[in-house]
Design a protein around this motif. Structure first.
Motif, PDB file in Angstrom:
ATOM      1  N   VAL A 574      92.168 -32.110  45.957  1.00 27.86           N
ATOM      2  CA  VAL A 574      91.978 -33.326  45.163  1.00 27.86           C
ATOM      3  C   VAL A 574      90.494 -33.666  45.055  1.00 27.86           C
ATOM      4  O   VAL A 574      89.998 -34.036  43.995  1.00 27.86           O
ATOM      5  CB  VAL A 574      92.766 -34.500  45.787  1.00 27.86           C
ATOM      6  CG1 VAL A 574      92.389 -35.810  45.123  1.00 27.86           C
ATOM      7  CG2 VAL A 574      94.259 -34.256  45.654  1.00 27.86           C
ATOM      8  N   LEU A 597      96.010 -39.909  43.000  1.00 28.24           N
ATOM      9  CA  LEU A 597      96.199 -38.458  42.964  1.00 28.24           C
ATOM     10  C   LEU A 597      96.464 -38.017  44.400  1.00 28.24           C
ATOM     11  O   LEU A 597      95.538 -37.809  45.180  1.00 28.24           O
ATOM     12  CB  LEU A 597      94.953 -37.767  42.394  1.00 28.24           C
ATOM     13  CG  LEU A 597      95.130 -36.352  41.851  1.00 28.24           C
ATOM     14  CD1 LEU A 597      96.094 -36.340  40.671  1.00 28.24           C
ATOM     15  CD2 LEU A 597      93.786 -35.780  41.424  1.00 28.24           C
ATOM     16  N   ASN A 598      97.733 -37.891  44.763  1.00 33.01           N
ATOM     17  CA  ASN A 598      98.133 -37.530  46.121  1.00 33.01           C
ATOM     18  C   ASN A 598      98.807 -36.163  46.103  1.00 33.01           C
ATOM     19  O   ASN A 598      99.820 -35.975  45.431  1.00 33.01           O
ATOM     20  CB  ASN A 598      99.097 -38.580  46.683  1.00 33.01           C
ATOM     21  CG  ASN A 598      98.484 -39.965  46.709  1.00 33.01           C
ATOM     22  OD1 ASN A 598      97.390 -40.156  47.215  1.00 33.01           O
ATOM     23  ND2 ASN A 598      99.180 -40.944  46.131  1.00 33.01           N
ATOM     24  N   PHE A 599      98.236 -35.240  46.850  1.00 36.84           N
ATOM     25  CA  PHE A 599      98.736 -33.869  46.851  1.00 36.84           C
ATOM     26  C   PHE A 599      99.553 -33.595  48.104  1.00 36.84           C
ATOM     27  O   PHE A 599      99.209 -34.028  49.208  1.00 36.84           O
ATOM     28  CB  PHE A 599      97.569 -32.885  46.776  1.00 36.84           C
ATOM     29  CG  PHE A 599      97.991 -31.446  46.873  1.00 36.84           C
ATOM     30  CD1 PHE A 599      98.558 -30.810  45.780  1.00 36.84           C
ATOM     31  CD2 PHE A 599      97.834 -30.727  48.049  1.00 36.84           C
ATOM     32  CE1 PHE A 599      98.961 -29.483  45.859  1.00 36.84           C
ATOM     33  CE2 PHE A 599      98.218 -29.405  48.140  1.00 36.84           C
ATOM     34  CZ  PHE A 599      98.794 -28.779  47.036  1.00 36.84           C
ATOM     35  N   LEU A 608     101.896 -33.419  42.935  1.00 34.21           N
ATOM     36  CA  LEU A 608     100.858 -34.408  42.686  1.00 34.21           C
ATOM     37  C   LEU A 608     101.566 -35.714  42.354  1.00 34.21           C
ATOM     38  O   LEU A 608     102.263 -35.796  41.334  1.00 34.21           O
ATOM     39  CB  LEU A 608      99.948 -33.973  41.537  1.00 34.21           C
ATOM     40  CG  LEU A 608      98.981 -32.823  41.862  1.00 34.21           C
ATOM     41  CD1 LEU A 608      98.359 -32.263  40.588  1.00 34.21           C
ATOM     42  CD2 LEU A 608      97.886 -33.292  42.825  1.00 34.21           C
ATOM     43  N   ILE A 624      96.599 -36.297  36.227  1.00 31.72           N
ATOM     44  CA  ILE A 624      97.371 -35.248  36.904  1.00 31.72           C
ATOM     45  C   ILE A 624      97.358 -33.962  36.082  1.00 31.72           C
ATOM     46  O   ILE A 624      97.153 -32.864  36.625  1.00 31.72           O
ATOM     47  CB  ILE A 624      98.810 -35.728  37.160  1.00 31.72           C
ATOM     48  CG1 ILE A 624      98.808 -36.859  38.205  1.00 31.72           C
ATOM     49  CG2 ILE A 624      99.690 -34.574  37.629  1.00 31.72           C
ATOM     50  CD1 ILE A 624     100.182 -37.471  38.458  1.00 31.72           C
ATOM     51  N   LYS A 627      94.182 -32.115  36.369  1.00 30.48           N
ATOM     52  CA  LYS A 627      94.043 -31.346  37.598  1.00 30.48           C
ATOM     53  C   LYS A 627      94.723 -29.988  37.462  1.00 30.48           C
ATOM     54  O   LYS A 627      94.224 -28.976  37.990  1.00 30.48           O
ATOM     55  CB  LYS A 627      94.643 -32.109  38.776  1.00 30.48           C
ATOM     56  CG  LYS A 627      94.391 -31.447  40.128  1.00 30.48           C
ATOM     57  CD  LYS A 627      92.898 -31.446  40.453  1.00 30.48           C
ATOM     58  CE  LYS A 627      92.531 -30.528  41.588  1.00 30.48           C
ATOM     59  NZ  LYS A 627      91.095 -30.488  41.851  1.00 30.48           N
TER      60      LYS A 627
END
Length: 958
Positions: A574, A597-599, A608, A624, A627
């Motif tokens: 991220v 934005l959490n992976f 994501l 997202i 990315k």
């Protein structure tokens, strides 16, 4: 509820109760002297004997009532020879009262659907002891009975020599399990920072000496002195009439009478300016760490609008410095991470504390952090910088306001207890938003300079250095603190970032099919490029939209025996940026907005995820998709990750728990490389080029499945999907044959042995049996959850409640749905080495009995009902359904399993439990590990156990 099934009706009519409390004059005791707007949902009262209470109605989750009883006594109220008594008394209280048999309250609450440890728990701090009970599916009868039980336990706990001996063993186990370098560092740091105050010398856990001398009479005397009605606050929130809740408080606490005059409150003390300012803590194998503290005396204040203004401005001042510190760390500074936080600690001290992890030169790191602080107290911030931090606060408060309807009753109860403890009040989310809007206008550059000067100055400034090897002693640390400081301008440069800078992803995709998901209020959408989406437009959380983009094949993208960099993704993937934007630009893009934005990595997909809102959904999906389609490969985050792993590497075997956290999953899966922790050489070899080579094909892989759940009434989500993920080119899968299964460790006739470098009195034992996985047999998956709960309940009763050998034994059934194999039932505990054999013997006995004998109807119900209640409560929210429906657009079995969970749990019989035990709990497939102090053998641990056996039998038998 997303399910189309009708919601079961819950009993709401409370039984007639004593109306003393309702007839008493209203008393807003929490708000005495405060001009902060009241949260009118709360109803307050004071009983004639001094018991204060607060009650309110709340239907989240439906049918639940949360009860909190706060006693105004904690570890700082203890005498020297009573250290640990407040915490020990907390343990004794939950064993039962003079009116019910020992341990029976736990079984009664289990029958009501209460899960021990999550629904029923307690905590002791330096200033308070709080008892917590969350009752699901209340009825008039079980609510009344629970209030009766809890009040009896608090007012008249069973304090016998036998009970004290048993709980002393549990507390000693907790003390042993928490012991280690981190606790030693924390204790030494607290003693240094709070010299001259009780806070520096009153850890709630107590000491071996004082706990060893605890007796029924001495603990009873502590209870008599401090457990008095005027020191009690009862808080009840839930799906019931507040008047009835107040009546129950009066019914079960109204006749409580104190014995003797009130005790004299202890003097918590003030910071001692004559105490040493610098401390070196030498702790082998620990990373360098610094704590810089500016310590001021705590002042009791009435919580007013003016006080709230001061608190918010203090928070903005901290945020300004923290952003500058993080900017320096991102660009490559002398520290890995540094943060400042201002705290009002235990009604004892007003502290501004800087926590610093140096890279190598700790003097330079301390100087750099002091330099940033010096700049903050010398030069005012710009209004733009202030507004950036204020935007973040206001966005958070608006999010809380929008989610107010869904605030769980348990959190509301906890918030009120916390307010009582720190001498603050509570107000409504709307009140917070309104206050902050007025307050932020006062956040001018001059005002923020004045606030910064206030929180970064103090009559006492102290620093503590933790170092693995001597670094010059206290004198060297003091010299670094006294060294002249040079202001550092690490303020962020202006960044011009806008979502318009992101190129289009292609022509908007076309939808090829739409269909409802059977049994659920959700729609399946498929695009021409193969992207599928599951969308649920609902008002479960007004103003909130949850997004989860699942892509590729997650753990299945790597062969079980292939080297991999899965361990690098959580931070660096991220932080390495998107298209034209680095990390700071992304922060600017999302400032004041609900865009995240959490992976994460799942067995069958990478994810994501974000928690957003309708107005931000379009840009959230652009971020997202950017990315996935236009990843950036900045090298600084990769290097920061590498250094961070190396900095903490020696912590990996510092305690038994650290050894297990790092290695257990890899061991259980037969050293599968996907879960095996990287060694030092692998970490040192990490480069930005290797990072990119591993992750670039995975970010480009398919399939893509999108979940969007929430308030979508004002959103054209089909257009948003078409212009983002729907516009991407078709993506190939990445699924090597060697990554499609998970194995299990080879059976171990005797436990394998691993070692830790911690205290000689610490150890751990684990044992596991392979089970199954996949979606073909959800009934057995649920049956194993019930089997694990029964196993855990028996292990708790024997290992903790009866023998005091462990603070928290654990049993867990792991059944992966992303693989058709790899499941296991795991049993384990932290222990003393002398108790290793005892643990394995108890686990063996429990497993054999579950194989040989069907469980009773009562034991089955006491363990199955709490699981079913947990599911029922969780099923009222979007998070639950999104988790269960991952993969549902591609496999209809996912939906079928999600819709039958509660029925599957309810259908588990004693015969099912025995059948599953017979199928899986076979000694020939069992794997075990013992984590021992370095240098100790299993034979030596067994010898310690044999020597202690007569004593243990005498202390634990009943």
């Amino acid at each position: 509820m997303l399910s189309l099934a009708p919601i079961a009706a819950h009993a709401r009519d409370a039984s007639p109760a004593d109306t003393t409390a309702r007839k008493a004059p209203s008393s807003d005791w929490l708000y005495a002297g405060s001009d902060i707007p009241r949260d009118t949902a709360w109803q307050f009262g004071v009983l004639p004997n001094g018991v204060r209470y607060a009650v309110r109605n709340n239907g989240v989750p439906p049918g639940q009532v949360s009860i909190r009883v706060r006693m105004d006594v904690g570890s700082m109220f203890e005498k020297e020879d009573e250290r640990g008594f407040a915490h020990l008394l907390e343990h004794l209280t939950f064993r039962g009262s003079e009116h019910i048999p020992d341990g029976e309250a736990k079984r009664i609450w289990q029958r009501f659907g209460v899960t021990f440890g999550s629904d029923s728990n307690a905590q002791t701090t330096p200033t308070q002891t709080v008892y917590q009970l969350d009752l699901p599916s209340i009825t008039p009868a079980n609510l009344d009975e629970s209030m009766k039980l809890l009040s009896g336990m608090i007012r008249e706990p069973r304090i016998s020599e036998l009970a004290v001996a048993a709980e002393r063993g549990v507390v000693m186990s907790e003390l042993r399990e928490s012991d280690g370098p981190q606790k030693r560092i924390a204790d030494a740091t607290n003693a240094h920072l709070f010299a001259g105050q009780l806070l520096g010398d009153r850890s709630p856990i107590g000491t071996i000496a004082s706990l060893g001398k605890a007796s029924a009479s001495s603990v009873a005397a502590f209870h008599k002195r401090w457990y008095r009605p005027e020191r009690a606050v009862v808080v009840i929130v839930g799906d019931a009439d507040p008047a009835e809740l107040a009546g129950l408080v009066a019914k079960y606490y109204g006749d409580w009478r104190a014995d003797g005059p009130p005790p004299i409150a202890p003097d918590f003390g003030k910071p001692d300016p004559k105490a040493p300012a610098a401390l070196e803590i030498v702790e082998p194998n620990q990373p360098l760490a610094l704590t810089l503290a500016m310590v001021r005396p705590w002042q009791k204040r009435i919580d007013t609008v003016a006080n709230t203004r001061r608190l918010y401005l203090e928070y903005i001042a901290q945020a300004l410095v923290n952003r500058r510190l993080e900017n320096r760390a991102r660009s490559g500074g002398s520290y890995l991470v540094a943060t400042v936080e201002q705290q009002y600690v235990s009604r004892s001290a007003d502290v501004t504390m800087a926590s610093i992890i140096p890279l190598s030169d700790w003097q330079a790191a301390l100087a750099d952090v002091r330099g940033v602080i010096a700049d903050a107290v010398t030069n005012p911030p710009s209004q733009a910088d202030i507004d950036r931090e204020a935007n973040e606060i206001e966005a958070f408060l608006r999010k809380e306001l929008e989610n107010a309807r869904n605030e769980p009753g348990a959190r509301l109860a906890d918030d009120l207890v916390r307010a009582v403890d720190i001498h603050e009040v509570v107000t409504s989310p709307q009140g917070q938003v309104d206050m902050f809007r007025a307050i932020r206008t006062a956040a001018t550059p001059k005002a923020m300079l004045d606030i910064s000067r206030a929180i970064f100055s103090a009559p006492v400034t102290r620093v503590a250095l933790t170092t693995p090897t001597p670094a010059g002693g206290n004198a060297a640390v003091l010299a670094a603190l006294k060294a002249p400081v040079t202001a550092r301008d690490d303020r962020l440069a202006a960044v011009q970032a806008d979502f318009k800078q992101l190129p289009a992803f292609g022509a908007p995709g076309s939808i090829v099919s739409t269909s409802p998901l059977p049994g659920l209020r959700a729609e399946r959408i498929e695009f021409a490029n193969g992207v599928t989406a599951l969308v649920s437009n609902n008002k479960i959380e007004p103003g909130k939209v949850r997004v989860n983009v699942r892509f590729g094949s997650g753990n299945r993208s790597v062969a079980a025996d292939a080297p991999n960099l899965l361990w690098t993704g959580a931070y660096a993937l991220v932080a390495s940026g998107i298209g034209p934007w680095g990390q700071n630009a992304i922060d600017q893009l999302t400032n004041g907005r609900q865009i995240q934005l959490n992976f994460s990595i799942d067995d069958d997909a990478f994810e994501l995820a974000a928690e957003s809102k309708p107005a931000d959904l379009a840009d959230q999906m652009r971020l997202i998709t950017g990315k996935l389609a236009m990843p950036r490969w900045d090298s600084a985050p990769v290097e920061r990750l590498r250094v961070g792993f190396l900095t903490g590497y020696d912590l990996n075997d510092a305690t038994p728990n650290a050894v297990l956290d790092r290695n257990l999953r890899g061991w259980v899966t037969g050293d599968d490389a996907r879960w095996a922790a990287p060694d030092r050489a692998q970490i040192e070899a990490l480069t930005p080029a290797a990072f990119r080579a591993f992750w670039e094909p995975r970010l480009a892989s398919g399939p893509i499945e999108v979940q969007i759940f929430g308030d979508l009434e004002s959103v054209d989500y089909r257009r948003i999907l078409a212009e983002t993920v729907g516009a991407l080119a078709p993506r190939p899968p990445l699924a090597p044959p060697g990554g499609q299964r998970v194995g299990f460790a080879d059976p171990t006739p005797t436990p394998m042995v691993a070692y830790h470098r911690g205290a000689q009195g610490q150890a751990a034992a684990m044992t596991a049996w392979p089970t199954g996985g996949g979606l073909a047999n959800p009934r057995d998956q649920r049956g194993l959850e019930v089997l694990a709960a029964i196993f855990n309940d028996r292990l708790f009763d024997r290992l903790r409640a009866e023998q005091g050998a462990s603070y928290g034994p654990v049993v867990d059934s792991h059944w992966p749905t992303g693989f058709d194999s790899g499941g296991y039932l795991l049993v384990g505990s932290l222990l003393a080495p002398q108790d290793i054999d005892r643990f394995y013997g108890i686990a063996r006995d429990i497993a054999a009995d579950l194989v040989a004998q069907p469980v009773s109807a009562d034991e089955l119900a006491r363990n199955a009902v709490p699981i079913r209640e947990q599911v029922a409560r969780a099923s009222t929210g979007n998070v639950y359904w999104m988790f269960l429906l991952e993969g549902a657009t591609r496999d209809p079995r996912v939906t079928a399993a999600a819709l039958t969970i509660q029925d599957d749990i309810s259908a588990v019989t004693a015969g099912d439990v025995q059948r599953l035990a017979q199928q899986y709990l076979t000694p020939g497939r069992q794997w075990s590990v013992a984590v021992l102090p370095k240098g100790m053998t299993l034979a030596e641990a067994s010898a310690l156990g044999a020597a202690a056996a007569p004593t243990a039998a005498t202390a634990g038998g009943r």
